[in-house]
Design an enzyme around this catalytic site. Structure first.
Site, PDB file in Angstrom:
ATOM      1  N   LYS A 179       0.859  -1.180   0.000  1.00 30.61           N
ATOM      2  CA  LYS A 179       0.000   0.000   0.000  1.00 30.61           C
ATOM      3  C   LYS A 179       0.899   1.234   0.000  1.00 30.61           C
ATOM      4  O   LYS A 179       1.460   1.596   1.023  1.00 30.61           O
ATOM      5  CB  LYS A 179      -0.927  -0.036   1.215  1.00 30.61           C
ATOM      6  CG  LYS A 179      -2.067   0.979   1.139  1.00 30.61           C
ATOM      7  CD  LYS A 179      -1.620   2.326   1.642  1.00 30.61           C
ATOM      8  CE  LYS A 179      -2.684   3.369   1.503  1.00 30.61           C
ATOM      9  NZ  LYS A 179      -2.144   4.725   1.823  1.00 30.61           N
ATOM     10  N   GLY A 231       6.689   5.415   8.439  1.00 25.96           N
ATOM     11  CA  GLY A 231       5.874   6.625   8.421  1.00 25.96           C
ATOM     12  C   GLY A 231       5.981   7.368   9.729  1.00 25.96           C
ATOM     13  O   GLY A 231       6.952   7.220  10.476  1.00 25.96           O
ATOM     14  N   SER A 232       4.970   8.150  10.019  1.00 22.79           N
ATOM     15  CA  SER A 232       4.999   9.002  11.199  1.00 22.79           C
ATOM     16  C   SER A 232       4.857   8.185  12.478  1.00 22.79           C
ATOM     17  O   SER A 232       4.275   7.096  12.481  1.00 22.79           O
ATOM     18  CB  SER A 232       3.873  10.034  11.133  1.00 22.79           C
ATOM     19  OG  SER A 232       2.615   9.420  11.347  1.00 22.79           O
ATOM     20  N   THR A 233       5.368   8.749  13.564  1.00 24.90           N
ATOM     21  CA  THR A 233       5.248   8.087  14.859  1.00 24.90           C
ATOM     22  C   THR A 233       3.791   7.972  15.275  1.00 24.90           C
ATOM     23  O   THR A 233       3.373   6.949  15.838  1.00 24.90           O
ATOM     24  CB  THR A 233       6.055   8.859  15.917  1.00 24.90           C
ATOM     25  OG1 THR A 233       7.444   8.775  15.568  1.00 24.90           O
ATOM     26  CG2 THR A 233       5.857   8.277  17.304  1.00 24.90           C
ATOM     27  N   ALA A 235       1.082   7.627  13.378  1.00 22.38           N
ATOM     28  CA  ALA A 235       0.463   6.506  12.661  1.00 22.38           C
ATOM     29  C   ALA A 235       1.042   5.180  13.134  1.00 22.38           C
ATOM     30  O   ALA A 235       0.317   4.188  13.263  1.00 22.38           O
ATOM     31  CB  ALA A 235       0.677   6.671  11.157  1.00 22.38           C
ATOM     32  N   GLY A 236       2.340   5.145  13.416  1.00 24.33           N
ATOM     33  CA  GLY A 236       2.966   3.917  13.900  1.00 24.33           C
ATOM     34  C   GLY A 236       2.396   3.454  15.224  1.00 24.33           C
ATOM     35  O   GLY A 236       2.238   2.250  15.462  1.00 24.33           O
ATOM     36  N   GLU A 253       9.197   1.647  11.362  1.00 26.04           N
ATOM     37  CA  GLU A 253      10.296   2.608  11.195  1.00 26.04           C
ATOM     38  C   GLU A 253       9.641   3.974  11.154  1.00 26.04           C
ATOM     39  O   GLU A 253       8.936   4.317  10.206  1.00 26.04           O
ATOM     40  CB  GLU A 253      11.080   2.307   9.924  1.00 26.04           C
ATOM     41  CG  GLU A 253      12.440   2.994   9.901  1.00 26.04           C
ATOM     42  CD  GLU A 253      12.384   4.373   9.283  1.00 26.04           C
ATOM     43  OE1 GLU A 253      12.351   5.359  10.056  1.00 26.04           O
ATOM     44  OE2 GLU A 253      12.371   4.466   8.050  1.00 26.04           O
ATOM     45  N   CYS A 287      13.741  10.806   7.473  1.00 26.61           N
ATOM     46  CA  CYS A 287      13.442  10.535   8.885  1.00 26.61           C
ATOM     47  C   CYS A 287      14.658  10.606   9.799  1.00 26.61           C
ATOM     48  O   CYS A 287      14.553  11.003  10.954  1.00 26.61           O
ATOM     49  CB  CYS A 287      12.774   9.175   9.020  1.00 26.61           C
ATOM     50  SG  CYS A 287      13.705   7.831   8.250  1.00 26.61           S
ATOM     51  N   GLU A 385       9.484  16.674  15.281  1.00 26.10           N
ATOM     52  CA  GLU A 385       9.936  16.405  13.910  1.00 26.10           C
ATOM     53  C   GLU A 385       9.231  17.355  12.953  1.00 26.10           C
ATOM     54  O   GLU A 385       7.999  17.353  12.859  1.00 26.10           O
ATOM     55  CB  GLU A 385       9.661  14.954  13.523  1.00 26.10           C
ATOM     56  CG  GLU A 385      10.202  14.595  12.155  1.00 26.10           C
ATOM     57  CD  GLU A 385       9.985  13.141  11.782  1.00 26.10           C
ATOM     58  OE1 GLU A 385      10.889  12.544  11.188  1.00 26.10           O
ATOM     59  OE2 GLU A 385       8.900  12.608  12.094  1.00 26.10           O
TER      60      GLU A 385
END
Length: 480
Positions: A179, A231-233, A235-236, A253, A287, A385
């Site tokens: 995706k 991706g972003s923290t 979303a993670g 990651e 990142c 970030e």
């Protein structure tokens, strides 16, 4: 329109999406639409996961030896190599990455990753026998593919980050539902076309497209066995929560706010030259970048002036031009976000030493490289970030304080040490709480693990460890 796509790649076939709708793709350099891609619906995800599950059990894939799978990966690499320049340009057109960076990271690197993991797969035994500690026989330890992998990748380095996941997953014998980010979907469909030309069995690689809702549906799908996400923290964390409830393996990651520690003996000219790549790569949309620059208080102003000089010297322009150092940010929303942080920096009392606004261009989502001096590590521009070309120079008194400031972060992904004494730099690097750190430069090593600690992620990619993440282990106990 240069690129119009209306089909997803599912089960080895190009199929119209269930919605019949498309997503516009807009160039960040001129704000003009140059492509359309299909918009998937949950039913398309169901079909992709079903195809991947079927391929996982098929003799055309499951029946292959590691050597045979490696051969397929090498054919895939050969196909990608044929259109490496075109794929690099597609990335630049979609996300604003300077073409010189895209040529290496988006054109060549995916090819190299497939060949690397083909070699690792050949050298990794499926089974090994271990004598039992109690002397009562032996144990066969068997490596088996973890299953159907949901690979969700961001827009900043779409091709190479896709291959961080796809190459080891396929080498291990897994199947993949990819995706991509909606901003960078064209290149993902071109990658699927290369897989088809290479002869990957149907269902081994599938591509579904869409926004966060499609990603969430895929992550929670009962047919998925592992999730690999970059991706972003924020979303993670959501993905990790879902996978935790499902007891589903996940590799995350995530974001970073890494520190560049400039030691008092550093050669400033060489340091600044290195910071161009380790702090501003890909328009600051990377990142692991060292966006906090820690300078000895006695050299703070000197460091600020040198870094500001670097930022002011970089060419901002069309990402497809070979002399461009800084292209546009990926979207208007991203530019707005970066500009909001620049405003915070100005309001904080920090010294604006370079940049701080937009270049003189009629169109495109550009921001000039920006440098702030005299920043406190408690400032938002030092802690959060930004994901854009904004650097904060932070003064320190003594090496212990420098290390303490570097470690005083929610993140731990990258970092750099700048010194005339490499052994001293290595000693400092050992003290920094992070997943990776470079001495006098920073560049990922395909043969070594990459990933973060703290809010920067979970698990590792690259190296043999990246392949191990796609195996599950079975122990078979045998008597004497």
């Amino acid at each position: 329109m240069k690129h119009a796509y209306d089909s997803l790649y599912l089960g080895g076939e190009w199929r119209k999406s269930a919605s019949g709708r498309t997503i516009p793709v807009v160039s960040p350099a001129d704000e003009q639409q140059f492509a359309t891609v299909p918009l998937a619906e949950p039913g398309d995800v169901d079909a992709a996961v079903a195809a991947a599950a079927s391929a996982l059990r098929s003799p055309e894939w499951a029946g292959l030896t590691p050597q045979q799978r490696a051969g397929l990966l090498e054919r895939f690499a050969d196909e990608l190599e044929k259109n490496a320049a075109d794929r690099a340009a597609l990335t630049s057109m979609q996300n604003g990455m300077p073409i010189t960076i895209a040529t290496a990271s988006e054109g060549a690197a995916p090819v190299g990753l497939l060949r690397y993991y083909a070699a690792v797969a050949r050298a990794t035994p499926i089974e090994e026998r271990r004598p039992r500690i109690d002397g009562m026989g032996e144990t066969v330890v068997r490596r088996e593919p973890v299953g159907v992998v949901a690979a969700i990748v961001p827009w900043n380095f779409p091709q190479v980050l896709t291959m961080f996941k796809v190459a080891p997953a396929l080498a291990a014998g897994c199947t993949v539902v990819l995706k991509p980010a909606p901003e960078t979907t064209v290149d993902a469909l071109e990658l699927a076309a290369a897989a088809e030309r290479a002869g990957l069995p149907p269902g081994v690689l599938n591509v579904v497209t869409g926004g966060g809702d499609i990603g969430e549906y895929l992550v929670a799908h009962p047919g998925v066995n592992k999730v690999a996400f970059t991706g972003s923290t924020a979303a993670g964390r959501r993905i990790g929560e879902v996978c935790g409830k499902l007891v589903r393996p996940v590799t995350l990651e995530l974001g970073g706010k890494s520190a560049a520690i400039v030691l008092d003996d550093a050669d400033l000219a060489a340091t600044v030259q290195g910071l161009a790549a380790s702090s501003l790569l890909n328009n600051g949309q990377t990142c692991y970048l060292s966006t906090r620059i820690l300078a000895p208080r006695s050299r703070h102003d000197e460091v600020v002036d040198a870094v500001a000089g670097l930022a002011s010297s970089l060419t901002v322009g069309d990402p497809l031009e070979p002399d461009t150092h800084i292209g546009p940010l990926v979207s208007r929303r991203q530019r707005d976000r970066v500009e909001s942080y620049i405003a915070l920096g100005k309001e904080s009392g920090a010294t604006l030493a370079a940049g701080g606004g937009r270049p003189d261009r009629d169109r495109g989502w550009f921001v000039r490289p920006t440098v702030f001096g005299g920043v406190g590590n408690d400032s938002r521009i030092a802690r959060e970030e930004i994901f854009g070309p904004v650097l904060a120079v932070i003064p320190y008194d003594g090496l212990d304080e420098a290390v303490a400031i570097a470690n005083d972060s929610d993140y731990g992904l990258g970092g750099t040490i700048w010194t005339s004494d490499v052994d001293k730099g290595l000693d400092v690097a050992r003290r920094v709480e992070t997943g990776s750190v470079g001495v006098n430069f920073y560049a990922l090593d395909v043969g070594a693990p990459f990933g973060g600690i703290k809010s920067s992620g979970l698990g590792r990619e690259l190296g043999p460890e990246g392949l191990a993440a796609y195996f599950t282990l079975k122990s078979i106990f045998l008597p004497r």
